[in-house]
Design a protein around this motif. Structure first.
Motif, PDB file in Angstrom:
ATOM      1  N   ALA A  23       0.832  -1.208   0.000  1.00 35.99           N
ATOM      2  CA  ALA A  23       0.000   0.000   0.000  1.00 35.99           C
ATOM      3  C   ALA A  23       0.865   1.256   0.000  1.00 35.99           C
ATOM      4  CB  ALA A  23      -0.918  -0.003   1.224  1.00 35.99           C
ATOM      5  N   VAL A  24       1.993   1.217   0.699  1.00 38.20           N
ATOM      6  CA  VAL A  24       2.891   2.368   0.745  1.00 38.20           C
ATOM      7  C   VAL A  24       3.544   2.564  -0.618  1.00 38.20           C
ATOM      8  CG1 VAL A  24       4.979   3.284   1.809  1.00 38.20           C
ATOM      9  CG2 VAL A  24       3.271   2.140   3.214  1.00 38.20           C
ATOM     10  N   ARG A  25       3.983   1.480  -1.243  1.00 38.97           N
ATOM     11  CA  ARG A  25       4.585   1.578  -2.577  1.00 38.97           C
ATOM     12  C   ARG A  25       3.580   2.114  -3.591  1.00 38.97           C
ATOM     13  NH1 ARG A  25       6.814  -3.728  -1.610  1.00 38.97           N
ATOM     14  NH2 ARG A  25       5.185  -4.491  -2.977  1.00 38.97           N
ATOM     15  N   GLN A  26       2.338   1.645  -3.516  1.00 39.20           N
ATOM     16  CA  GLN A  26       1.303   2.103  -4.437  1.00 39.20           C
ATOM     17  C   GLN A  26       1.009   3.585  -4.226  1.00 39.20           C
ATOM     18  OE1 GLN A  26       0.005   0.496  -6.950  1.00 39.20           O
ATOM     19  NE2 GLN A  26      -1.415   2.093  -7.515  1.00 39.20           N
ATOM     20  N   ALA A  27       0.949   4.026  -2.985  1.00 39.20           N
ATOM     21  CA  ALA A  27       0.694   5.435  -2.700  1.00 39.20           C
ATOM     22  C   ALA A  27       1.835   6.308  -3.203  1.00 39.20           C
ATOM     23  CB  ALA A  27       0.490   5.640  -1.198  1.00 39.20           C
ATOM     24  N   ALA A  28       3.067   5.853  -3.059  1.00 42.21           N
ATOM     25  CA  ALA A  28       4.223   6.617  -3.550  1.00 42.21           C
ATOM     26  C   ALA A  28       4.189   6.701  -5.071  1.00 42.21           C
ATOM     27  CB  ALA A  28       5.520   5.970  -3.075  1.00 42.21           C
ATOM     28  N   TYR A  29       3.832   5.606  -5.736  1.00 40.90           N
ATOM     29  CA  TYR A  29       3.737   5.598  -7.200  1.00 40.90           C
ATOM     30  C   TYR A  29       2.658   6.569  -7.672  1.00 40.90           C
ATOM     31  CZ  TYR A  29       2.630   3.994 -11.878  1.00 40.90           C
ATOM     32  OH  TYR A  29       2.377   3.949 -13.212  1.00 40.90           O
ATOM     33  N   GLU A  30       1.503   6.544  -7.019  1.00 42.95           N
ATOM     34  CA  GLU A  30       0.410   7.439  -7.404  1.00 42.95           C
ATOM     35  C   GLU A  30       0.792   8.901  -7.182  1.00 42.95           C
ATOM     36  OE1 GLU A  30      -2.925   5.990  -5.217  1.00 42.95           O
ATOM     37  OE2 GLU A  30      -3.181   4.253  -6.538  1.00 42.95           O
ATOM     38  N   ARG A  34       0.900  11.738 -10.042  1.00 42.89           N
ATOM     39  CA  ARG A  34       0.119  12.966  -9.902  1.00 42.89           C
ATOM     40  C   ARG A  34       1.004  14.186 -10.130  1.00 42.89           C
ATOM     41  NH1 ARG A  34      -0.688  16.894  -6.668  1.00 42.89           N
ATOM     42  NH2 ARG A  34       0.756  16.156  -5.107  1.00 42.89           N
ATOM     43  N   ARG A  35       2.214  14.172  -9.557  1.00 37.84           N
ATOM     44  CA  ARG A  35       3.125  15.297  -9.743  1.00 37.84           C
ATOM     45  C   ARG A  35       3.586  15.421 -11.186  1.00 37.84           C
ATOM     46  NH1 ARG A  35       6.943  16.001  -4.465  1.00 37.84           N
ATOM     47  NH2 ARG A  35       5.259  15.960  -2.960  1.00 37.84           N
ATOM     48  N   ARG A  36       3.840  14.276 -11.839  1.00 36.94           N
ATOM     49  CA  ARG A  36       4.282  14.303 -13.233  1.00 36.94           C
ATOM     50  C   ARG A  36       3.182  14.866 -14.126  1.00 36.94           C
ATOM     51  NH1 ARG A  36       3.783  11.209 -17.609  1.00 36.94           N
ATOM     52  NH2 ARG A  36       2.582   9.645 -16.515  1.00 36.94           N
TER      53      ARG A  36
END
Length: 66
Positions: A23-30, A34-36
Protein backbone atom coordinates in the motif's frame (compact mmCIF):
# COMPACT_ATOMS: atom_id res chain seq x y z
CA UNK A 1 -22.30 7.47 36.85
CA UNK A 2 -19.13 8.19 34.81
CA UNK A 3 -17.80 10.63 37.39
CA UNK A 4 -16.73 7.85 39.75
CA UNK A 5 -15.08 5.65 37.15
CA UNK A 6 -11.54 6.20 35.92
CA UNK A 7 -10.78 7.27 32.35
CA UNK A 8 -10.84 4.60 29.71
CA UNK A 9 -7.47 3.60 28.33
CA UNK A 10 -7.18 4.09 24.56
CA UNK A 11 -6.75 1.10 22.31
CA UNK A 12 -3.13 0.41 21.32
CA UNK A 13 -2.09 1.92 18.01
CA UNK A 14 -1.23 -0.39 15.11
CA UNK A 15 2.41 -0.42 14.02
CA UNK A 16 3.34 2.23 11.43
CA UNK A 17 3.59 1.04 7.82
CA UNK A 18 6.99 0.24 6.42
CA UNK A 19 8.40 1.03 2.99
CA UNK A 20 8.01 -2.61 2.04
CA UNK A 21 4.22 -2.56 2.34
CA UNK A 22 2.40 -2.78 -0.98
CA UNK A 23 0.00 0.00 0.00
CA UNK A 24 2.89 2.37 0.75
CA UNK A 25 4.59 1.58 -2.58
CA UNK A 26 1.30 2.10 -4.44
CA UNK A 27 0.69 5.44 -2.70
CA UNK A 28 4.22 6.62 -3.55
CA UNK A 29 3.74 5.60 -7.20
CA UNK A 30 0.41 7.44 -7.40
CA UNK A 31 1.97 10.57 -5.87
CA UNK A 32 4.79 10.51 -8.46
CA UNK A 33 2.24 10.10 -11.25
CA UNK A 34 0.12 12.97 -9.90
CA UNK A 35 3.12 15.30 -9.74
CA UNK A 36 4.28 14.30 -13.23
CA UNK A 37 0.85 14.93 -14.71
CA UNK A 38 0.48 18.20 -12.81
CA UNK A 39 3.68 19.50 -14.42
CA UNK A 40 2.06 19.17 -17.85
CA UNK A 41 3.78 20.83 -20.79
CA UNK A 42 5.71 23.22 -18.58
CA UNK A 43 8.26 20.49 -17.94
CA UNK A 44 9.05 20.25 -21.68
CA UNK A 45 9.81 23.94 -22.30
CA UNK A 46 13.58 24.46 -22.33
CA UNK A 47 13.81 28.17 -23.07
CA UNK A 48 13.22 31.14 -20.84
CA UNK A 49 10.61 33.86 -21.18
CA UNK A 50 12.71 35.64 -23.84
CA UNK A 51 12.88 32.57 -26.04
CA UNK A 52 15.88 31.66 -28.16
CA UNK A 53 17.94 34.76 -28.99
CA UNK A 54 20.47 33.06 -31.30
CA UNK A 55 19.87 33.27 -35.05
CA UNK A 56 18.19 30.25 -36.55
CA UNK A 57 20.49 27.84 -38.41
CA UNK A 58 18.78 28.09 -41.81
CA UNK A 59 20.26 27.54 -45.24
CA UNK A 60 19.36 29.72 -48.21
CA UNK A 61 17.60 27.90 -50.98
CA UNK A 62 19.79 27.45 -54.06
CA UNK A 63 18.58 27.46 -57.60
CA UNK A 64 17.15 24.26 -58.89
CA UNK A 65 19.90 22.15 -60.43
CA UNK A 66 22.81 23.64 -58.53
Amino acid sequence: MGAFLGPKTPAPLPPPPTRDDAAVRQAAYEERQRRRLAAGRASTIRTGAEGVTAPAPVKKKALLGE
